[in-house]
Design a protein around this motif. Structure first.
Motif, PDB file in Angstrom:
ATOM      1  N   ILE A   1       0.918  -1.091  -0.042  1.00  0.00           N
ATOM      2  CA  ILE A   1      -0.134  -0.026  -0.114  1.00  0.00           C
ATOM      3  C   ILE A   1       1.044   1.319   0.062  1.00  0.00           C
ATOM      4  N   LEU A   2       0.850   1.926  -1.159  1.00  0.00           N
ATOM      5  CA  LEU A   2       1.523   3.406  -1.232  1.00  0.00           C
ATOM      6  C   LEU A   2       0.766   4.617  -0.648  1.00  0.00           C
ATOM      7  N   CYS A   3       1.183   5.143   0.368  1.00  0.00           N
ATOM      8  CA  CYS A   3       0.439   6.524   0.533  1.00  0.00           C
ATOM      9  C   CYS A   3       1.700   7.607   0.599  1.00  0.00           C
ATOM     10  N   VAL A   4       0.956   8.755   0.615  1.00  0.00           N
ATOM     11  CA  VAL A   4       1.509  10.288   0.794  1.00  0.00           C
ATOM     12  C   VAL A   4       1.376  10.383   2.234  1.00  0.00           C
ATOM     13  N   VAL A   5       2.493  10.620   3.095  1.00  0.00           N
ATOM     14  CA  VAL A   5       2.489  11.131   4.298  1.00  0.00           C
ATOM     15  C   VAL A   5       2.981  12.613   4.360  1.00  0.00           C
ATOM     16  N   LYS A   6       3.520  13.001   3.489  1.00  0.00           N
ATOM     17  CA  LYS A   6       3.818  14.635   3.321  1.00  0.00           C
ATOM     18  C   LYS A   6       3.404  15.303   2.232  1.00  0.00           C
ATOM     19  N   GLY A   7       2.600  16.266   2.183  1.00  0.00           N
ATOM     20  CA  GLY A   7       1.963  17.116   1.262  1.00  0.00           C
ATOM     21  C   GLY A   7       3.012  17.361   0.294  1.00  0.00           C
ATOM     22  N   LEU A   8       2.736  16.836  -1.240  1.00  0.00           N
ATOM     23  CA  LEU A   8       3.386  17.239  -2.185  1.00  0.00           C
ATOM     24  C   LEU A   8       2.947  18.720  -2.684  1.00  0.00           C
ATOM     25  N   ASP A   9       3.924  19.448  -3.439  1.00  0.00           N
ATOM     26  CA  ASP A   9       3.835  20.835  -3.902  1.00  0.00           C
ATOM     27  C   ASP A   9       3.947  20.642  -5.620  1.00  0.00           C
ATOM     28  N   TYR A  10       2.746  20.960  -5.966  1.00  0.00           N
ATOM     29  CA  TYR A  10       2.746  21.072  -7.777  1.00  0.00           C
ATOM     30  C   TYR A  10       3.730  21.937  -8.099  1.00  0.00           C
ATOM     31  N   GLU A  11       4.011  23.223  -7.485  1.00  0.00           N
ATOM     32  CA  GLU A  11       4.906  23.994  -8.160  1.00  0.00           C
ATOM     33  C   GLU A  11       6.308  23.783  -8.097  1.00  0.00           C
ATOM     34  N   THR A  12       6.490  22.712  -7.074  1.00  0.00           N
ATOM     35  CA  THR A  12       7.774  22.292  -6.889  1.00  0.00           C
ATOM     36  C   THR A  12       8.199  20.951  -7.833  1.00  0.00           C
ATOM     37  N   ALA A  13       7.473  20.266  -8.113  1.00  0.00           N
ATOM     38  CA  ALA A  13       7.502  18.808  -8.973  1.00  0.00           C
ATOM     39  C   ALA A  13       6.039  18.413  -9.296  1.00  0.00           C
ATOM     40  N   LYS A  14       5.878  18.402 -10.530  1.00  0.00           N
ATOM     41  CA  LYS A  14       4.731  17.995 -11.019  1.00  0.00           C
ATOM     42  C   LYS A  14       4.435  16.589 -11.164  1.00  0.00           C
ATOM     43  N   GLN A  15       5.632  15.906 -11.199  1.00  0.00           N
ATOM     44  CA  GLN A  15       5.567  14.351 -10.903  1.00  0.00           C
ATOM     45  C   GLN A  15       6.745  13.760 -10.189  1.00  0.00           C
ATOM     46  N   ARG A  16       6.474  12.762  -9.579  1.00  0.00           N
ATOM     47  CA  ARG A  16       7.605  12.160  -8.958  1.00  0.00           C
ATOM     48  C   ARG A  16       7.559  10.700  -9.455  1.00  0.00           C
ATOM     49  N   VAL A  17       8.994  10.155  -9.434  1.00  0.00           N
ATOM     50  CA  VAL A  17       9.113   8.678 -10.082  1.00  0.00           C
ATOM     51  C   VAL A  17       9.793   7.827  -8.845  1.00  0.00           C
ATOM     52  N   LEU A  18       9.063   6.791  -8.388  1.00  0.00           N
ATOM     53  CA  LEU A  18       9.395   5.910  -7.299  1.00  0.00           C
ATOM     54  C   LEU A  18      10.099   4.848  -7.712  1.00  0.00           C
TER      55      LEU A  18
END
Length: 868
Positions: free
Chosen positions: A394-411
């Motif tokens: 189960i993949l979860c977000v635990v810290k809010g992401l910022d669209y202005e900083t990075a529009k996508q993240r690759v894990l």
């Protein structure tokens, strides 16, 4: 052996030899006379046994003592519930004197033939015909035979009556039916031989009939089903388990010698196990047991007696061998790439589930998946856990992401098992399975964001109200600027600061003092709101920390002291309400110059200094101004009041002091008395000098500068210790050799030469002299000038002056006063005038012309010495 009955059914007496062997007939008791239907016969003494016909035999060897041996025979009729006792007494028979025979006489002894057949054997489960003759017993003297038998074995609880009988006339023993050895392994038969009149000439015969085993029982397994487990990939020879079988036939014979073998294996593939034929131990035979291919094996095993011969009896059993799972298979992702979406600033939200395939046993540690994020999570914004029910990640977000900083993240996500890998023999190293996840961040309208989210502002203690201490602004994540953002501090927080609603400037609204109320903690966290034009808000925190300042003056804790004559230093200790670095170490200083010459301060530690008087400081009460400087440079003024008292303990001080003029110092009674005595002594010296000048035989004319010859340059201000120093040059008169003179006035010369100086002690030892006697004793012709040489004047005045001074230095207790006469050290060269002391022998090369410019008072003093 005869039996004598006295009071029938009560007591019987037997006369027997003193030594009895085992199985010896002691006598016979008529039991029927006492109890006709006796069903139970027993003896109270285990050394004797009683048969049904009343015969009494010994069961072991006995030796009769001098006393009688007695025991009781118990008779019971169980049906009638009747019980009777017969008391038997054994009496040693009298010894007869043997008759003497000649050596040549032959003694004939008759021996009776013993009737005792060998033990008999009866085949188990014999087919007959029945009755089956087993054995025949015969006696030479008896004609009637009876038997009594008992059985041994597990069937003894059953009634074996009617199994054997004996023909009364012939003594043939017959069996009436077949016997099971497992129930009755053997029988004990007791045979009795009697004459027609009922006499038993023979000892009862004990005959054994052994039942010979027949292989009538097949072996059997102790369990209906044997279950064993063995880990997969076990090496050949590893013991799996052991099967156990038993046989009820006679032990240690071929009937119970067993052999084991595997009849069949399911599934019918290459044999995986071996079975030891003698022990029944099952071992691994196949080098590779793979649970994923065959999870369990079922074996049909056989056990056969007669050492496994074909004609032996056999039985089969079932063995189930389960293959235990080991982690020899790595999990692998079902997909290698995943994509998902999430809105910015969302936290604690599930965004994706990933699954794996693992060939190991489900639910075991070898198949339990453990997921980890290998790359792309440097800011720890994502977290992946395992669902124990589905084994998914189960993949979860635990810290809010910022669209202005990075529009996508690759894990990049990897997976392992809970248990460590155990590789199968001759297998390759397992590699970790990975997959990539692309997370698209969705843009949403956000509120202002403070950067940083926590701002620390340090404020110096006791700053003025309204002091600007910093600026705290927020930005719009969409535009990156602070335009249109308003700021405010919600109520209900500590009111130390306020913030400008437009600029974000932070100012103090109170004087921040760490010694007041809620400010003692030294810091306060204040939440600040930022509101944009659309009404969206953002929050930040200002941490206001009060920095300690140098606001307190150091002060001496104790300022009143009493110091006795031992003059032990006083320890002054200061305190400062400030914290480091604005407190210790402290520096002490006496601010009054006059008192600083009388008292001194020496350091003790960071907080304390020692205050002590100098050696010439008189007794009195002193108020000493002491300044204390802390580490931050702040100076605290203190007045230390010290009562320097002539006492042993502080309680002796009575306060009889007076103030010293100009210095706030009071003088004691002894100091005042010493000053008066000194003045009188000086007046006495002057009168003595004047009297001596007028008592001479020759009239001398003294000029105005007569005193010039008695005032010489000296750097010694008072009589001190005797010193040997080349700088001190004593004065001699003009008759001494090797000197040189200095002319003054009327050409009278004083010679100053090197030589030995005079001390007070040396003069005191010389007795009382007059100036004239000293002059006449000098042996030198004097000029008619009314002048005395320096040596004459010195030899006359010095002893008397020293005696007066010595007396003046003592008080009522014969102790020298420390307030009057003190010793001084050599002070070196001073001014051209030098010292006016009369006790110095210091030689100066300069002329004495300065004596011509004396003031009028000194000229008057000189004139008093002139006698015209």
């Amino acid at each position: 052996v005869l039996s004598l009955c006295c009071e029938a059914c009560k007591k019987v007496i037997f006369h027997v030899p003193s030594e009895l062997e085992a199985d010896t007939l002691v006598g016979r008791v008529d039991l029927k006379e006492c109890l006709q239907s006796a069903e139970f016969i027993s003896s109270s003494d285990g050394n004797f046994k009683v048969l049904e016909d009343g015969s009494v035999y010994t069961t072991s060897a006995l030796s009769l003592s001098a006393e009688k041996k007695t025991f009781t025979i118990l008779l019971k009729d169980i049906q009638e519930q009747v019980q009777k006792k017969i008391h038997v007494s054994l009496v040693e028979e009298e010894k007869k004197t043997p008759k003497t025979r000649h050596a040549r006489d032959t003694v004939l002894k008759r021996t009776k033939r013993r009737w005792g057949p060998i033990p008999s054997v009866m085949i188990e489960n014999s087919l007959g015909p029945f009755p089956l003759q087993i054995q025949q017993v015969q006696s030479d003297t008896a004609q009637n035979y009876t038997i009594y038998y008992s059985a041994t074995g597990p069937g003894i609880d059953q009634d074996p009556k009617g199994l054997f009988y004996i023909e009364r006339e012939t003594g043939n023993i017959f069996a009436t039916r077949a016997v099971d050895r497992e129930q009755y392994p053997s029988f004990q038969i007791i045979c009795f031989a009697t004459t027609p009149d009922g006499y038993s000439p023979e000892v009862p015969l004990v005959h054994t009939i052994r039942i010979e085993d027949d292989n009538d029982n097949a072996p059997y397994f102790t369990q209906d089903l044997f279950e064993f487990c063995v880990p997969e990939n076990s090496k050949p020879g590893v013991v799996v388990g052991k099967v156990i079988a038993e046989d009820r036939d006679e032990p240690y014979t071929l009937h119970t010698t067993l052999k084991y073998r595997i009849v069949s294996q399911t599934p019918p593939i290459t044999p995986a196990f071996s079975l030891h034929g003698d022990t029944g131990v099952i071992s691994v035979l196949l080098p590779q047991l793979d649970r994923e291919l065959v999870p369990s094996y079922t074996l049909l095993v056989e056990v056969r007696d007669m050492a496994g011969q074909p004609f032996g009896l056999c039985t089969t059993g079932t063995v189930v061998v389960k293959i235990e799972d080991t982690n020899d298979n790595a999990p692998s992702f079902k997909q290698l790439q995943y994509e998902t979406r999430v809105e910015e600033n969302r936290v604690s939200v599930e965004i994706l589930r990933v699954s794996v395939v693992d060939l190991d046993e489900p639910g075991s540690p070898g198949s339990g998946a453990v997921y980890e994020i290998i790359r792309g999570n440097d800011d720890h914004a994502f977290e992946i856990t395992t669902d124990k029910n589905t084994n998914e990640g189960i993949l979860c977000v635990v810290k809010g992401l910022d669209y202005e900083t990075a529009k996508q993240r690759v894990l990049v996500i990897g997976v392992n098992n809970e248990a460590p890998y155990l590789l199968a023999p001759h297998s390759q190293q397992l590699s970790q399975s990975t997959c990539s996840v692309t997370v698209h961040v969705l843009d949403v309208d956000e509120g202002p964001v403070f950067k940083p989210c926590l701002l620390r502002l340090d404020v110096k203690e006791c700053e003025d109200i309204g002091t600007a201490i910093g600026r705290y602004v927020a930005e719009d994540p969409e535009t990156g600027n602070s335009e249109g953002i308003r700021y405010r501090i919600p109520p209900g927080q500590c009111n130390w600061i306020n913030i400008d609603d437009r600029s974000g400037e932070v100012r103090t609204v109170r004087v921040l003092d760490r010694d007041i109320g809620e400010m003692r903690r030294g810091q306060c966290n204040i939440t600040v709101l930022a509101i944009d034009r659309n009404g969206k808000t953002g929050t930040g925190t200002i941490q206001v920390c009060i920095v300690p300042g140098n606001k307190n003056f150091p002060r001496i804790t104790q300022t009143d002291y009493i110091m006795c004559r031992d003059r032990k230093p006083i320890c002054l200790t200061a305190q400062d309400g400030d914290e480091a670095p604005y407190s210790a170490p402290f520096v002490y200083r006496i601010t009054d110059r006059n008192l600083a010459s009388m008292w001194k301060l020496t350091p003790h530690d960071d907080n304390s200094w020692y205050l002590s008087p100098k050696s010439d400081t008189p007794y009195g009460i002193y108020e000493i101004p002491v300044s204390v400087t802390d580490n931050g440079g702040k100076i605290g003024e203190n007045i230390v009041r010290v009562n320097l008292c002539d006492c042993v303990t502080p309680t002796e001080c009575d306060g009889r002091t007076r103030q010293l003029s100009g210095g706030n110092v009071t003088l004691g009674l002894w100091a005042i008395l010493a000053m008066i005595l000194g003045s009188l002594l000086l007046l006495l010296i002057l009168i003595t000098i004047c009297g001596c000048c007028g008592a001479g035989v020759m009239h001398r004319q003294v000029t105005d500068d007569c005193a010039n010859h008695n005032l010489i340059i000296s750097n010694t201000e008072a009589p001190g210790e005797e010193v040997m120093d080349h700088n001190i040059i004593p004065l001699q008169n003009t008759c001494d050799q090797g000197g040189y003179g200095v002319k003054t006035g009327e050409q009278q010369t004083f010679e100053m030469v090197k030589g030995r100086g005079h001390t007070l002690e040396s003069v005191k030892g010389g007795g009382h002299q007059t100036l004239g006697s000293v002059k006449e004793g000098g042996g030198q012709p004097m000029m008619d000038t009314c002048r005395y040489s320096y040596s004459e004047w010195h030899n006359f005045t010095h002893p008397r002056l020293g005696e007066k001074v010595h007396l003046c230095r003592q008080d009522e207790e014969q102790k020298h006063s420390e307030d009057y006469l003190l010793s001084y050290n050599y002070e070196g060269k001073g001014s051209l005038a030098g010292s006016v002391g009369c006790c110095s022998d210091q030689h100066e090369e300069e002329a004495l012309d300065f004596l011509d410019q004396l003031e009028p008072k000194f000229r008057t003093l000189a004139e008093t010495c002139i006698k015209r």
